[in-house]
Design a protein around this motif. Structure first.
Motif, PDB file in Angstrom:
ATOM      1  N   ALA A 129      45.025  -6.014   4.937  1.00 20.50           N
ATOM      2  CA  ALA A 129      43.733  -5.324   5.054  1.00 20.50           C
ATOM      3  C   ALA A 129      43.154  -5.022   3.676  1.00 20.50           C
ATOM      4  N   ALA A 130      44.011  -4.599   2.741  1.00 19.86           N
ATOM      5  CA  ALA A 130      43.538  -4.285   1.391  1.00 19.86           C
ATOM      6  C   ALA A 130      43.038  -5.540   0.681  1.00 19.86           C
ATOM      7  N   LEU A 131      43.747  -6.653   0.861  1.00 15.82           N
ATOM      8  CA  LEU A 131      43.330  -7.898   0.219  1.00 15.82           C
ATOM      9  C   LEU A 131      41.989  -8.373   0.774  1.00 15.82           C
ATOM     10  N   ARG A 132      41.803  -8.271   2.079  1.00 19.07           N
ATOM     11  CA  ARG A 132      40.526  -8.683   2.676  1.00 19.07           C
ATOM     12  C   ARG A 132      39.376  -7.806   2.174  1.00 19.07           C
ATOM     13  N   GLU A 133      39.648  -6.509   2.010  1.00 16.97           N
ATOM     14  CA  GLU A 133      38.616  -5.619   1.461  1.00 16.97           C
ATOM     15  C   GLU A 133      38.247  -6.043   0.043  1.00 16.97           C
ATOM     16  N   LEU A 134      39.259  -6.364  -0.750  1.00 15.44           N
ATOM     17  CA  LEU A 134      39.003  -6.822  -2.110  1.00 15.44           C
ATOM     18  C   LEU A 134      38.180  -8.112  -2.107  1.00 15.44           C
ATOM     19  N   GLN A 135      38.538  -9.042  -1.242  1.00 14.10           N
ATOM     20  CA  GLN A 135      37.802 -10.306  -1.184  1.00 14.10           C
ATOM     21  C   GLN A 135      36.340 -10.083  -0.810  1.00 14.10           C
ATOM     22  N   ARG A 136      36.085  -9.163   0.110  1.00 14.59           N
ATOM     23  CA  ARG A 136      34.696  -8.859   0.467  1.00 14.59           C
ATOM     24  C   ARG A 136      33.944  -8.302  -0.738  1.00 14.59           C
ATOM     25  N   ASP A 137      34.597  -7.404  -1.486  1.00 14.03           N
ATOM     26  CA  ASP A 137      33.957  -6.822  -2.664  1.00 14.03           C
ATOM     27  C   ASP A 137      33.685  -7.872  -3.736  1.00 14.03           C
ATOM     28  N   LEU A 138      34.517  -8.905  -3.777  1.00 15.56           N
ATOM     29  CA  LEU A 138      34.343  -9.973  -4.765  1.00 15.56           C
ATOM     30  C   LEU A 138      33.348 -11.033  -4.296  1.00 15.56           C
ATOM     31  N   GLY A 139      32.850 -10.893  -3.065  1.00 11.79           N
ATOM     32  CA  GLY A 139      31.935 -11.879  -2.524  1.00 11.79           C
ATOM     33  C   GLY A 139      32.628 -13.142  -2.056  1.00 11.79           C
ATOM     34  N   LEU A 140      33.928 -13.030  -1.780  1.00 11.32           N
ATOM     35  CA  LEU A 140      34.702 -14.181  -1.328  1.00 11.32           C
ATOM     36  C   LEU A 140      34.893 -14.124   0.183  1.00 11.32           C
ATOM     37  N   ASP A 141      35.317 -15.238   0.734  1.00 14.65           N
ATOM     38  CA  ASP A 141      35.646 -15.279   2.155  1.00 14.65           C
ATOM     39  C   ASP A 141      36.847 -14.362   2.399  1.00 14.65           C
ATOM     40  N   PRO A 142      36.696 -13.313   3.225  1.00 13.02           N
ATOM     41  CA  PRO A 142      37.813 -12.379   3.453  1.00 13.02           C
ATOM     42  C   PRO A 142      38.848 -12.965   4.411  1.00 13.02           C
ATOM     43  N   ASP A 143      39.530 -14.007   3.954  1.00 16.77           N
ATOM     44  CA  ASP A 143      40.476 -14.703   4.827  1.00 16.77           C
ATOM     45  C   ASP A 143      41.902 -14.189   4.688  1.00 16.77           C
ATOM     46  N   GLY A 144      42.116 -13.243   3.768  1.00 19.24           N
ATOM     47  CA  GLY A 144      43.456 -12.684   3.598  1.00 19.24           C
ATOM     48  C   GLY A 144      44.429 -13.612   2.906  1.00 19.24           C
ATOM     49  N   VAL A 145      43.935 -14.684   2.322  1.00 18.29           N
ATOM     50  CA  VAL A 145      44.788 -15.640   1.613  1.00 18.29           C
ATOM     51  C   VAL A 145      44.629 -15.414   0.113  1.00 18.29           C
ATOM     52  N   CYS A 146      45.722 -15.094  -0.549  1.00 22.25           N
ATOM     53  CA  CYS A 146      45.663 -14.859  -1.994  1.00 22.25           C
ATOM     54  C   CYS A 146      45.973 -16.169  -2.712  1.00 22.25           C
ATOM     55  N   GLY A 147      44.910 -16.919  -2.971  1.00 26.41           N
ATOM     56  CA  GLY A 147      45.031 -18.192  -3.661  1.00 26.41           C
ATOM     57  C   GLY A 147      44.372 -18.124  -5.024  1.00 26.41           C
TER      58      GLY A 147
END
Length: 383
Positions: A129-147
């Motif tokens: 959940a935290a990673l997806r929130e970060l991805q949204r803030d970065l303007g990335l697809d919130p897919d939960g994949v840390c690539g």
């Protein structure tokens, strides 16, 4: 080495996998001399250098420091192998990824104020959940994949949270705001141990079950709901606390007894989630609870004080609430086993554990000197 069952190894053993273990220790940061396979004449020999390096690794990782490379230590070495960026990490419910790369990601997410869960190196639902929130803030697809793309975004961000470990602050705040009374709380109790008779004539699972039942009765008397499960196994820390998570308990207690080849080994100890010398990798409330239980039991009995210790055992890592593993004494020690065979002694221990739980919720101005709080005092805190 992952995914393969290996025999336990210790000093004096020989094995074809020891060169790989040497490399794993080096990657984990070991600077002991005589570890690198190229530096020794016989890299397949478990010599004194490997023994020292393994013990240092176990100490740093919050594992039992015994110099034995068994499942727990092998798992720790496998976790230490990974660096953030070595692989793509994501939440896999049926098989959580575990490793130092996940721990690094969690530390980063926590520093950005997006993760208030425990830093444990396991990619669970909170990390997802935290990673997806970060991805949204970065303007990335919130897919939960840390690539690679997410890692590039993370590297550009600065620290957002200062003034302490957010998880520790939130955990302490939850306890402080919950009130003094134990009534209405839920405690999950796991009874663990071997179903085998020791030389003293005692069976571990019988001893721990009886102490747990006595504790359960006292918890009920003060208004606490308790759920007790039994876990029969040979290795400490191998349970996962699934029931405690499912019922969303306020705390988790695992009750065990110890054995040792040396009959002089004795004493009472408690364990909480954490790693020595790693302040961010610790449950502060678990630590406080372990200390209270330790002090109360030692004050009310004549068991040797073996103190409270941080450990990264699965039974402590995987629960979502403060957790303590209680080691009631050594069944292989004549003195400890004699005490643990006495029903009155078990009553005393159960009451001491309850008092330790109560003290966790008392503000400093209402706390009592160790060994003085009574059951009647606990009842008086009920609303």
């Amino acid at each position: 080495m992952s995914g393969i069952n290996h025999p336990q190894l210790c000093r004096g053993d020989r094995s074809a996998i020891l060169p790989a273990i040497r490399e794993q220790l080096i990657r984990a940061g070991s600077t002991f001399p005589g570890i690198a396979p190229a530096d020794v004449a016989d890299p397949e020999n478990f010599d004194d250098h490997i023994d020292a390096a393994v013990r240092a690794f176990q100490q740093d990782r919050g594992l039992l420091v015994d110099g034995i490379v068994g499942p727990q230590t092998m798992g720790g070495l496998e976790s230490a192998h990974w660096r953030l960026g070595d692989r793509i990490v994501r939440f896999v419910p049926a098989h959580e990824l575990v490793g130092d790369d996940v721990r690094t990601l969690q530390t980063r997410l926590q520093s950005l104020g997006m993760l208030d869960g425990q830093i444990d190196g396991a990619f669970g639902a909170q990390t997802d959940a935290a990673l997806r929130e970060l991805q949204r803030d970065l303007g990335l697809d919130p897919d939960g994949v840390c690539g690679p793309e997410t890692l590039r975004g993370v590297s550009r961000l600065g620290r957002a949270v200062t003034g302490g470990n957010p998880f520790a602050l939130h955990e302490r705040a939850r306890v402080a705001s919950s009130g003094k009374s134990l009534a209405g709380r839920v405690v999950a109790i796991e009874v663990g141990g071997l179903d085998e008779r020791t030389g003293s004539g005692l069976v571990e699972i019988d001893v721990t079950s009886d102490i747990a039942r006595r504790l359960e009765g006292r918890l009920t008397a003060v208004g606490v709901a308790s759920v007790m499960t039994t876990f029969t196994a040979g290795e400490s820390g191998s349970s996962d606390g699934e029931v405690a998570n499912r019922i969303d308990a306020d705390m988790f207690l695992s009750i065990r007894a110890d054995s040792h080849p040396n009959p002089t080994a004795s004493g009472f100890a408690t364990f909480y989630y954490g790693r020595a010398h790693h302040s961010s990798d610790v449950s502060p409330v678990g630590h406080a609870l372990a200390d209270f239980i330790q002090r109360e039991v030692v004050a009310r009995t004549d068991l040797l004080d073996c103190r409270s210790h941080p450990r990264t055992w699965e039974v402590l890592r995987t629960v979502r609430m403060p957790a303590v593993q209680i080691s009631t004494g050594y069944l292989t020690n004549p003195g400890d086993s004699r005490r643990l065979a006495d029903p009155a002694f078990r009553d005393t221990m159960a009451e001491a554990i309850l008092i330790g739980i109560q003290r966790l919720y008392l503000p400093e101005e209402d706390d009592h000197t160790t060994g003085t709080l009574k059951i009647d005092d606990v009842l008086n805190y009920r609303p």
